[in-house]
Scaffold this active site. Sequence first.
Site, mmCIF file in Angstrom:
data_model
loop_
_atom_site.group_PDB
_atom_site.id
_atom_site.type_symbol
_atom_site.label_atom_id
_atom_site.label_comp_id
_atom_site.label_asym_id
_atom_site.label_seq_id
_atom_site.Cartn_x
_atom_site.Cartn_y
_atom_site.Cartn_z
ATOM 1 N N SER A 143 0.856 -1.181 0.000
ATOM 2 C CA SER A 143 0.000 0.000 0.000
ATOM 3 C C SER A 143 0.887 1.225 0.000
ATOM 4 C CB SER A 143 -0.890 0.006 1.254
ATOM 5 O OG SER A 143 -1.519 1.262 1.457
ATOM 6 N N TYR A 157 -2.867 -1.988 9.983
ATOM 7 C CA TYR A 157 -2.763 -2.012 8.523
ATOM 8 C C TYR A 157 -1.413 -1.461 8.070
ATOM 9 C CZ TYR A 157 -3.998 -1.030 3.633
ATOM 10 O OH TYR A 157 -4.026 -0.980 2.258
ATOM 11 N N LYS A 161 1.718 -3.466 6.149
ATOM 12 C CA LYS A 161 2.186 -3.091 4.815
ATOM 13 C C LYS A 161 3.671 -2.736 4.814
ATOM 14 C CE LYS A 161 -1.799 -3.793 2.927
ATOM 15 N NZ LYS A 161 -2.010 -4.933 2.002
#
Length: 283
Positions: A143, A157, A161
């Site tokens: 991401s 998150y 990533k």
Amino acid sequence: MISDITGRIAVVTGGASGIGLALAESFIAQGMSVVLADIERARLESEVTRLSDDGADVRGLVTDVSDAASVQRLADFAVAEFGAVHLLCNNAGVESGAAFLDIPLETWRWVMDVNFFGVLHGMRSFLPILEDQEQAHIVNTASLSALAAGAPTFGPYVSSKFAILGVSENLHAELAARQSPVGVSVLAPGPVKTQMSLSERNKPSDVPSSAGNAQRAELMAKLNAMVDEVGLEPSAVADMVLDAVRTDRFFILPHPDKAFEAVRKRLRWMETNESPGVRHAGD
């Protein structure tokens, strides 16, 4: 790198929707056979049926990428069905969070298990198969958050990533050093029109919902509005992935200006101690 992908075999996790499905459709359009893996059985079966009815050479297998044994079954299934695998897209991902001290350990484990360990399981199970080919490639979906931290409530998150980027860079260097036929790419998109904001539909029962968190709800509403307004279509991202596989490009940056600015801010932070600060929706 795979210079000529026609007739090759691809495996895509998280393949029943969003970027994963767009990747499959792009690969199929170029003459590849595809194994779709997803944890959502009904959606997976529906997409496999649709693609098959349109003439695609496609198979599907319900897969929980957080489970190493499930990913190994996927590898065995792909080889049993097609005899080889040339392209692996570790694309499955989820998202959940809250303010740091409000995030339960169960949420951290779920997000890391799917996002990071899902990628790790994929590489461990498929790399021996890929290295038996003359040309092969791995694409790991990270991401823009792998280049730019600081998004409130997105701690799990962002951490997952960053970890994907780290393990991918390290594997890329190792494979290049021993002249492996397997290339590696990292996909690091910003806003894309997917169902990532609905990730909790697939969460295990022991992972608390973040729906009641007011800060989280406000941020997600802003993020969803921004994605609706300026998010890329998954098909556009899939085209970039296809080009990277053919040209052996490591970084796939669908939002290059945002990615470069994120790295510049990090360099300024290192040089001057000027923190980039909080990231807002769309940054």
